[in-house]
Enzyme design. Structure first.
Site, short mmCIF file in Angstrom:
data_model
loop_
_atom_site.label_atom_id
_atom_site.label_comp_id
_atom_site.label_asym_id
_atom_site.label_seq_id
_atom_site.Cartn_x
_atom_site.Cartn_y
_atom_site.Cartn_z
N GLY A 1 7.05 4.92 7.76
CA GLY A 1 6.35 6.27 7.95
C GLY A 1 6.58 6.76 9.40
O GLY A 1 7.46 6.59 9.80
N SER A 2 5.69 7.48 10.01
CA SER A 2 5.97 8.20 11.17
C SER A 2 5.84 7.28 12.20
O SER A 2 5.32 6.11 12.34
CB SER A 2 4.68 9.24 11.09
OG SER A 2 3.42 8.45 11.58
N GLU B 1 9.52 16.01 15.12
CA GLU B 1 9.76 15.88 13.69
C GLU B 1 9.11 16.91 12.85
O GLU B 1 7.90 16.72 12.56
CB GLU B 1 9.63 14.37 13.12
CG GLU B 1 10.22 14.24 11.62
CD GLU B 1 10.07 12.89 11.36
OE1 GLU B 1 8.81 12.34 11.28
OE2 GLU B 1 10.63 12.29 10.40
N CYS C 1 13.38 11.36 6.04
CA CYS C 1 13.52 10.75 7.72
C CYS C 1 14.80 11.26 8.11
O CYS C 1 14.85 11.41 9.36
CB CYS C 1 13.16 9.15 7.42
SG CYS C 1 14.43 8.59 6.28
N GLU D 1 10.12 1.12 9.81
CA GLU D 1 11.47 2.59 9.59
C GLU D 1 10.54 3.75 9.92
O GLU D 1 9.68 3.87 9.10
CB GLU D 1 11.69 2.44 8.10
CG GLU D 1 12.44 1.08 7.83
CD GLU D 1 13.75 0.92 8.56
OE1 GLU D 1 14.26 2.07 9.04
OE2 GLU D 1 14.25 -0.19 8.38
N LYS E 1 0.79 -1.33 0.01
CA LYS E 1 0.03 0.04 -0.11
C LYS E 1 0.74 1.10 -0.05
O LYS E 1 1.81 1.58 1.03
CB LYS E 1 -1.04 -0.04 1.25
CG LYS E 1 -1.87 1.33 1.00
CD LYS E 1 -2.53 1.55 2.44
CE LYS E 1 -1.93 2.48 3.23
NZ LYS E 1 -1.73 3.89 2.54
P1 NAD Z 1 2.47 8.49 7.63
O1 NAD Z 1 2.90 7.71 8.78
O2 NAD Z 1 1.37 9.40 7.82
O3 NAD Z 1 2.01 7.45 6.56
C1 NAD Z 1 2.79 6.36 6.03
C2 NAD Z 1 1.94 5.21 5.50
O4 NAD Z 1 1.36 4.54 6.44
C3 NAD Z 1 0.84 5.82 4.40
O5 NAD Z 1 0.86 4.72 3.44
C4 NAD Z 1 -0.46 5.70 5.35
O6 NAD Z 1 -1.40 5.58 4.57
C5 NAD Z 1 -0.12 4.50 6.27
N1 NAD Z 1 -0.87 4.60 7.58
C6 NAD Z 1 -0.93 5.62 8.17
N2 NAD Z 1 -1.60 5.28 9.47
C7 NAD Z 1 -1.74 3.65 9.40
C8 NAD Z 1 -2.41 2.88 10.11
N3 NAD Z 1 -2.93 3.12 11.35
N4 NAD Z 1 -2.28 1.61 9.68
C9 NAD Z 1 -1.84 1.28 8.68
N5 NAD Z 1 -1.03 2.28 7.68
C10 NAD Z 1 -1.19 3.37 8.17
O7 NAD Z 1 3.84 8.95 7.28
P2 NAD Z 1 4.17 10.10 6.02
O8 NAD Z 1 3.63 11.30 6.33
O9 NAD Z 1 3.42 9.22 4.65
O10 NAD Z 1 5.75 10.13 5.78
C11 NAD Z 1 6.54 10.55 6.53
C12 NAD Z 1 6.89 9.87 7.67
O11 NAD Z 1 7.77 8.75 7.40
C13 NAD Z 1 8.09 10.67 8.54
O12 NAD Z 1 8.07 10.39 9.99
C14 NAD Z 1 9.38 10.29 8.08
O13 NAD Z 1 10.27 10.54 9.06
C15 NAD Z 1 8.97 8.68 7.90
N6 NAD Z 1 9.88 8.01 6.88
C16 NAD Z 1 10.98 7.21 7.56
C17 NAD Z 1 11.87 6.73 6.63
C18 NAD Z 1 12.86 5.66 7.28
O14 NAD Z 1 13.45 4.91 6.60
N7 NAD Z 1 13.01 5.63 8.65
C19 NAD Z 1 11.78 6.78 5.32
C20 NAD Z 1 10.90 7.72 4.76
C21 NAD Z 1 9.96 8.49 5.70
#
Ligand code: NAD
Length: 487
Positions: free
Chosen positions: A236-237, A390, A293, A259, A183
């Site tokens: 993600g976050s 962040e 990130c 991650e 996804k």
């Molecule tokens: P986000 O957490 O809002 O969303 C990431 C993904 O998770 C999206 O596809 C979203 O639809 C999905 N998602 C959200 N809530 C969910 C849930 N409860 N269950 C399942 N899926 C869910 O993050 P974002 O705004 O898309 O991306 C930015 C974040 O990603 C920042 O915190 C950044 O640091 C992090 N990031 C980390 C890395 C790493 O390698 N550590 C790399 C890139 C981005």
């Protein structure tokens, strides 16, 4: 040939990609282009039934095509072809990414796509090289560890570098012999859909790489609750990571890789090469407009060189120009959404209310899209939200230290431990400081990833669990069975 294109004339794939074909689906979530704020598409939202359909297709394809048990060299060859096709189709892939995301078209072809294709090849090479082991036992037994794929694995990726994130997940999962349901973010789904189509065109059996579109609460939750997804890899976050962990625990414990977010410090000591450090720090802040990130968003600098270093960084930051992501000249990215630009602005305003000073930027740029000026904040305390949160934007906080001990104390973040930078000519100090930093990656006299895909990436503290890239990411997609045969 110019890479610039007209975003209004781009045909977008819509729907979910299941069982090797696009499945039509009505758009639900409005999508706006970050570069100009124009509403241009709507993302469908897969419910639990559609997620289930994708998982069933993946299971059936995995069994029917013996993806996990075929000759590993044959699996590797198909994955290599997939990487080749990504490069061949780089222009279309880049357009599908640039239209919806913050990634400028000029950076995508030589950067994200070329690097991702290499990373996919890097993983393909593990397929016939990492294996099972015979282990020493007494002579009456034959003992071994048998390495096996999981079957169907799930991947959930963020919006900030969509092709790259999809490549990290899919490259490792496919090479390790799994089928994938992925996804992408609801804000940037198109390039991932096209990657799945390219995988099928490369000969990877239909159903081995599926893409479901949707948001976290509906589609993401349906994935993390699905009993037949044997492992989840999420980027993600930290907040969403916690929700995912909870949902996995509620619906049946399974392995997961998380991650998550970061708030990475860059420590610059008085003996550092100031010009080199300034260029690296400015680059880490302006790359994807700080929406990375590993963005090095906290500058910790020896008070003796602080003014000179900040001046040099400002010199770089003042040069950035906003531009549409579909214009090949653009180097500086927009912020992903209006909501995110308001959040950045709010955190900057709060830092100033708390006694901080804005040395540079601190405002939206004059452009129809969501562009935020590179910003430098000084006078912020360790408790300030500008240090704790962040921000995910081009905001650099500056804190001065008097000695190494104070630098390390300031570097230690209460939540995050994703990456850190150290700038010094003193090798002993570099090693000493590196050993004490609580970070999954430390860069010394540079900042940012190289093309050494063997180096894993992942977080300490609440920046994550497990690794992407490197041998670790391949192995995380395999499980180990211990076998003991009585002779
Ligand atoms: P986000 O957490 O809002 O969303 C990431 C993904 O998770 C999206 O596809 C979203 O639809 C999905 N998602 C959200 N809530 C969910 C849930 N409860 N269950 C399942 N899926 C869910 O993050 P974002 O705004 O898309 O991306 C930015 C974040 O990603 C920042 O915190 C950044 O640091 C992090 N990031 C980390 C890395 C790493 O390698 N550590 C790399 C890139 C981005």
């Amino acid at each position: 040939m110019s890479l610039s294109f007209d975003p209004d004339r781009l045909a977008l794939p819509t729907g979910h990609f299941i069982g090797g074909r696009l499945m039509d689906a009505a758009g639900v979530l409005e999508m706006k282009r970050p570069s100009d704020g124009v509403s241009f598409a709507a993302c469908p939202v897969a419910d639990a039934n559609i997620v289930d359909m994708a998982v069933e297709n993946a299971k059936a394809a995995w069994r029917a095509n013996k993806w996990g048990s075929m000759r590993p060299r044959d699996r590797a060859r198909l994955i290599h072809r997939f990487a080749d096709l990504m490069e061949k189709e780089a222009v279309k892939l880049a357009q599908l990414e640039a239209v919806a995301s913050t990634r400028p078209i000029g950076q995508l072809i030589e950067g994200d796509i070329a690097v991702t294709a290499e990373q996919i090849r890097f993983f393909a090479e593990f397929a016939d090289k990492e294996g099972s082991d015979l282990v020493p036992t007494d002579g009456d037994h034959l003992g071994m560890t048998m390495s096996e794929p999981y079957g169907v694995v799930g991947a959930i990726t963020p919006w900030n570098v969509p092709i790259s994130m999809a490549g990290w997940k899919v490259g490792a999962a496919l090479a390790a012999g799994n089928a994938v349901v992925l996804k992408p973010s609801e804000m940037t789904p198109f390039s991932t859909l096209y990657m799945a189509e390219l995988a099928v065109r490369a000969g990877i059996p239909a159903g081995i790489f599926n893409v479901v579109l949707g948001d976290g609460p509906t589609t993401g939750s349906a994935m993390t609750a699905h009993p037949d997804i044997a492992k989840i890899s999420f980027t993600g976050s930290t907040m969403a990571g916690a929700a995912i962990m909870t949902n996995i625990a509620r619906h049946g414990i399974r392995p997961m890789t998380l991650e998550l977010g970061g708030k990475s410090p860059q420590l610059v000591f008085a003996d550092a090469d100031i010009e080199k450090a300034a260029a690296a720090i400015a680059q880490s802040l302006t790359a994807n407009a700080g929406q990375a990130c590993v963005s090095g968003s906290r500058l910790l600098v020896d008070g003796k060189i602080a003014a000179e270093l900040v001046d040099a960084i400002c010199g770089h930051l003042l040069k950035v120009q906003p531009g549409f992501t579909w214009d090949e000249r653009t180097q500086y990215s927009p912020i992903i959404s209006e909501r995110q630009i308001r959040r950045i602005d709010g955190l900057v305003a709060q830092a100033m209310d708390d006694g901080g000073e804005c040395l540079l930027g601190g405002h939206q740029m004059d452009h129809p899209g969501y562009f935020y000026a590179p910003t430098i904040l000084t006078g912020v305390t360790q408790q300030s939200p500008a240090i704790i949160e962040e921000i995910f934007g081009p905001v650099l906080t500056v804190q001065e230290f008097a000695d190494e001990q104070e630098a390390l104390e300031l570097a230690d973040h209460p939540v995050y431990g994703l990456a850190a930078g150290v700038f010094t000519k003193d090798l002993s100090r570099a090693v000493r400081v590196t050993r004490q930093l609580q970070a999954g990656t430390v860069w010394v006299n540079r900042y940012g990833r190289s093309r050494d895909h063997i180096l894993p990436t992942g977080g300490y503290k609440r920046s994550g669990i497990g690794k992407d890239l490197g041998r670790e990411a391949y192995l995380a997609n395999r499980q180990t069975k211990s076998v003991l045969i009585s002779l």
